[in-house]
Motif scaffolding. Structure first.
Motif, PDB file in Angstrom:
ATOM      1  N   THR A   1       0.890  -1.209  -0.141  1.00 10.58           N
ATOM      2  CA  THR A   1      -0.046   0.063   0.013  1.00 10.58           C
ATOM      3  C   THR A   1       0.790   1.038  -0.083  1.00 10.58           C
ATOM      4  O   THR A   1       0.437   2.122  -0.645  1.00 10.58           O
ATOM      5  N   ILE A   2       1.945   1.297   0.660  1.00 14.95           N
ATOM      6  CA  ILE A   2       2.805   2.324   0.518  1.00 14.95           C
ATOM      7  C   ILE A   2       3.266   2.661  -0.627  1.00 14.95           C
ATOM      8  O   ILE A   2       3.316   3.901  -1.366  1.00 14.95           O
ATOM      9  N   VAL A   3       3.866   1.680  -1.660  1.00 12.79           N
ATOM     10  CA  VAL A   3       4.163   1.761  -2.913  1.00 12.79           C
ATOM     11  C   VAL A   3       2.980   2.313  -3.871  1.00 12.79           C
ATOM     12  O   VAL A   3       3.212   3.132  -4.506  1.00 12.79           O
TER      13      VAL A   3
ATOM     14  N   TYR B   1       0.207   3.762  -3.061  1.00 10.18           N
ATOM     15  CA  TYR B   1      -0.368   5.457  -2.519  1.00 10.18           C
ATOM     16  C   TYR B   1       1.026   6.301  -3.128  1.00 10.18           C
ATOM     17  O   TYR B   1       0.662   7.492  -3.274  1.00 10.18           O
ATOM     18  N   ALA B   2       2.226   6.123  -2.817  1.00 10.45           N
ATOM     19  CA  ALA B   2       3.089   6.872  -3.438  1.00 10.45           C
ATOM     20  C   ALA B   2       3.120   6.895  -4.895  1.00 10.45           C
ATOM     21  O   ALA B   2       3.326   8.079  -5.491  1.00 10.45           O
ATOM     22  N   TYR B   3       2.774   5.914  -5.479  1.00 10.43           N
ATOM     23  CA  TYR B   3       2.411   6.076  -7.010  1.00 10.43           C
ATOM     24  C   TYR B   3       1.534   6.900  -7.338  1.00 10.43           C
ATOM     25  O   TYR B   3       1.405   7.707  -8.078  1.00 10.43           O
ATOM     26  N   VAL B   4       0.129   6.666  -6.726  1.00 10.06           N
ATOM     27  CA  VAL B   4      -0.955   7.608  -6.649  1.00 10.06           C
ATOM     28  C   VAL B   4      -0.670   9.044  -6.687  1.00 10.06           C
ATOM     29  O   VAL B   4      -0.904  10.035  -7.538  1.00 10.06           O
ATOM     30  N   ASN B   5       0.299   9.272  -5.676  1.00  6.73           N
ATOM     31  CA  ASN B   5       0.547  10.612  -5.309  1.00  6.73           C
ATOM     32  C   ASN B   5       1.667  11.196  -6.251  1.00  6.73           C
ATOM     33  O   ASN B   5       2.257  12.431  -6.182  1.00  6.73           O
ATOM     34  N   MET B   6       2.195  10.472  -7.220  1.00  4.77           N
ATOM     35  CA  MET B   6       3.091  10.808  -8.402  1.00  4.77           C
ATOM     36  C   MET B   6       2.447  12.030  -9.148  1.00  4.77           C
ATOM     37  O   MET B   6       3.073  13.004  -9.765  1.00  4.77           O
TER      38      MET B   6
ATOM     39  N   VAL C   1       3.891  -1.919 -13.222  1.00  2.00           N
ATOM     40  CA  VAL C   1       3.867  -3.477 -13.663  1.00  2.00           C
ATOM     41  C   VAL C   1       4.234  -4.143 -12.326  1.00  2.00           C
ATOM     42  O   VAL C   1       3.617  -5.256 -12.171  1.00  2.00           O
ATOM     43  N   SER C   2       5.252  -3.628 -11.563  1.00  4.14           N
ATOM     44  CA  SER C   2       5.361  -4.173 -10.418  1.00  4.14           C
ATOM     45  C   SER C   2       4.212  -4.370  -9.451  1.00  4.14           C
ATOM     46  O   SER C   2       4.005  -5.502  -8.765  1.00  4.14           O
ATOM     47  N   ILE C   3       3.199  -3.433  -9.470  1.00  6.97           N
ATOM     48  CA  ILE C   3       2.038  -3.509  -8.570  1.00  6.97           C
ATOM     49  C   ILE C   3       1.080  -4.568  -9.273  1.00  6.97           C
ATOM     50  O   ILE C   3       0.756  -5.369  -8.440  1.00  6.97           O
ATOM     51  N   ALA C   4       1.101  -4.663 -10.688  1.00  5.31           N
ATOM     52  CA  ALA C   4       0.326  -5.594 -11.265  1.00  5.31           C
ATOM     53  C   ALA C   4       0.520  -6.993 -10.899  1.00  5.31           C
ATOM     54  O   ALA C   4      -0.418  -7.887 -10.659  1.00  5.31           O
ATOM     55  N   VAL C   5       1.947  -7.381 -10.782  1.00  6.35           N
ATOM     56  CA  VAL C   5       2.303  -8.739 -10.580  1.00  6.35           C
ATOM     57  C   VAL C   5       1.763  -9.026  -9.242  1.00  6.35           C
ATOM     58  O   VAL C   5       1.318 -10.171  -9.106  1.00  6.35           O
ATOM     59  N   TYR C   6       1.856  -8.101  -8.123  1.00  5.08           N
ATOM     60  CA  TYR C   6       1.365  -8.539  -6.887  1.00  5.08           C
ATOM     61  C   TYR C   6      -0.070  -8.423  -6.685  1.00  5.08           C
ATOM     62  O   TYR C   6      -0.911  -9.078  -6.017  1.00  5.08           O
TER      63      TYR C   6
ATOM     64  N   ILE D   1      12.055  -0.317   2.047  1.00  2.00           N
ATOM     65  CA  ILE D   1      11.911  -0.880   3.081  1.00  2.00           C
ATOM     66  C   ILE D   1      10.720  -1.538   3.522  1.00  2.00           C
ATOM     67  O   ILE D   1      10.564  -2.604   4.242  1.00  2.00           O
ATOM     68  N   ALA D   2       9.646  -0.594   3.198  1.00  2.00           N
ATOM     69  CA  ALA D   2       8.088  -1.073   3.615  1.00  2.00           C
ATOM     70  C   ALA D   2       7.925  -2.371   2.705  1.00  2.00           C
ATOM     71  O   ALA D   2       7.342  -3.208   3.298  1.00  2.00           O
ATOM     72  N   ALA D   3       8.237  -2.198   1.559  1.00  2.00           N
ATOM     73  CA  ALA D   3       7.858  -3.402   0.498  1.00  2.00           C
ATOM     74  C   ALA D   3       8.733  -4.569   0.966  1.00  2.00           C
ATOM     75  O   ALA D   3       8.185  -5.771   0.822  1.00  2.00           O
ATOM     76  N   ALA D   4       9.920  -4.276   1.576  1.00  2.00           N
ATOM     77  CA  ALA D   4      10.630  -5.720   2.204  1.00  2.00           C
ATOM     78  C   ALA D   4      10.040  -6.168   3.165  1.00  2.00           C
ATOM     79  O   ALA D   4      10.015  -7.337   3.344  1.00  2.00           O
ATOM     80  N   LEU D   5       9.227  -5.513   4.077  1.00  2.00           N
ATOM     81  CA  LEU D   5       8.493  -6.159   5.168  1.00  2.00           C
ATOM     82  C   LEU D   5       7.285  -7.028   4.610  1.00  2.00           C
ATOM     83  O   LEU D   5       7.079  -7.958   5.036  1.00  2.00           O
ATOM     84  N   THR D   6       6.760  -6.542   3.605  1.00  2.00           N
ATOM     85  CA  THR D   6       5.585  -7.411   2.854  1.00  2.00           C
ATOM     86  C   THR D   6       6.373  -8.696   2.141  1.00  2.00           C
ATOM     87  O   THR D   6       5.573  -9.704   2.156  1.00  2.00           O
TER      88      THR D   6
END
Length: 436
Positions: A260-262, A264-269, A350-355, A414-419
């Motif tokens: 979700t961090i990645v 929403y960061a993408y949305v706020n681009m 694409v990264s978001i789509a795979v997940y 770092i947040a994505a690594a936790l996921t």
């Protein structure tokens, strides 16, 4: 005798097949509207900042607008408890109808709220109230739509149906970005500032009425209907969730947090790109919209593929991509080159789509039927409140107030690594019996 049985089964299948388009549409329209509103808010944040938080420092105004965006997320856990209890006790349909009513009302409030010049401090107060109402309703929307779709899906197509749910999220993003980009193209800067930014929120309020009509005509999921008829309804889904399912809830938070961090960061681009590059707001909108158009069919493909190969392999691949993509993505955006910015947006898309493809089915299958709505709502709501809602503010703050241009990217990675760690420890769910 066998002929009658066959006729009855055929009739049942025929009735179910006729109901499926309505069920799918009624499930996803609220999710589409939720993310439409969020995408619109992110896209028009600069105008909201000047209208509701006037300041000589434009960065302070923008951060104030993004802070209000984040405040709504802290009401998601409350909405998760309220609508989760309703959905597990009364049925998915009733909770989903209530969420879309509140969502439409909050969109309308933002559309008509007076600005700071007109009413002073009352203006940002009304904006905060509207965002809190949106967050409260969204606390039950994702889980309700996911449970509604997955519980009504054929067993071997749950990944595909779950992908439809997440495609609705991205379609809401795309629709919001495209409408704002179109308004920027046809309206002057003064028109956008005075009233143009309000138009998408009016559209959202009208869409909520359509969604309410569709949800009123739909029926609850077969799994939920059987549970109600059998009297297998928990007296207190909330206490049962926290007493017996807290480990699953924490696992759900882990599956969502970095994702979700990645996201929403993408949305706020949409607002980040014009703020840190020489590109115009209109150009940023169209580049963002193009990257979303790439993402939507890919989510469908990876959801379909998860029905064949399982959820976990694809989620592992997606989590790895989400972990490694932020640093090159932010570096490409910082160049200010239109082709490179587009490349950056497509990489993260694409990264978001795979997940995302297998995600909705996996996290829904993970939760037990008795408290599925509550457990899923709390997991998603907590993760969105703690990580997603603050992503835009944190990324913008890190960019403006730290010496490192890579700080936002490191935070997201770092947040994505936790996921990724959570996915590694999560069992495969593709063959799980979701009626139990």
């Amino acid at each position: 005798m066998s002929s009658n049985v066959g006729t009855s089964d055929s009739a049942s299948i025929y009735r179910r097949s006729r109901r499926q388009p309505l069920a799918i549409t009624s499930a996803v329209i609220g999710t589409t509207l939720e993310w439409f509103d969020y995408s619109v808010y992110a896209a028009v944040a600069a105008w909201i900042a000047t209208e509701f938080f006037p300041s000589e420092n434009s960065h302070v105004s923008l951060l104030s607008a993004l802070a209000v965006f984040g405040v709504g997320f802290f009401f998601r856990p409350l909405g998760a408890l309220f609508f989760g209890h309703m959905g597990d006790r009364k049925g998915r349909k009733h909770a989903l109808a209530a969420t879309i009513i509140l969502m439409g009302a909050s969109s309308l409030l933002i559309a008509v709220a007076p600005n700071y010049t007109s009413v002073g401090l009352l203006a940002p107060v009304l904006l905060v109230v509207a965002r809190c109402a949106q967050g409260f309703s969204a606390g039950g929307e994702f889980a309700g739509g996911a449970a509604f779709l997955i519980e009504g899906a054929p067993e071997k197509r749950r990944g595909t149906y779950g992908a439809i749910h997440y495609m609705a999220i991205i379609f809401g993003n795309l629709l919001g970005a495209a409408i704002v980009a179109s308004l920027i193209a046809v309206l002057s800067g003064d028109q956008m500032k005075l009233w143009g930014w309000r138009i998408p929120f009016l559209i959202g309020a009208c869409a909520a009425l359509v969604g309410l009509f569709l949800r009123a005509r739909s029926t609850d999921t077969p799994i939920m209907q059987q549970a109600i008829m059998a009297g297998e309804i928990p007296d207190s889904p909330i206490s049962e969730t926290f007493r017996d399912m807290w480990k699953l809830v924490l696992r759900g938070v882990g599956l969502v947090c970095g994702f979700t961090i990645v996201t929403y960061a993408y949305v706020n681009m949409q607002s980040y790109i014009p703020a840190v590059t020489g590109l115009s707001a209109g150009t940023a909108q169209w580049l963002y919209s193009l990257s979303l158009a790439v993402q939507i069919p890919l989510i469908g493909f990876f959801g379909f593929l998860s029905d064949k190969v399982g959820r976990k392999p694809l989620m592992l691949a997606g989590a790895v991509l989400l972990t490694v993509c932020p640093i090159p993505v932010f570096a490409l955006v910082a160049t200010g080159s239109t082709p490179l910015v587009l490349l950056a947006l497509i990489i993260v898309s694409v990264s978001i789509a795979v997940y995302a493809g297998p995600f909705t089915a996996a996290i829904t299958e993970l939760m037990p039927r008795r408290t599925r709505y509550t457990a899923l709502s709390v997991s998603y709501g907590l993760a969105a409140a703690l990580f997603g809602g603050t992503a835009g503010y944190v990324v913008t703050w890190l960019r403006f107030y730290t010496a490192s241009p890579n700080a936002p990217a490191i935070y997201a990675a770092i947040a994505a690594a936790l996921t990724l760690i959570t996915v590694i420890s999560t069992p495969e769910t593709v063959h799980r019996d979701i009626s139990k």
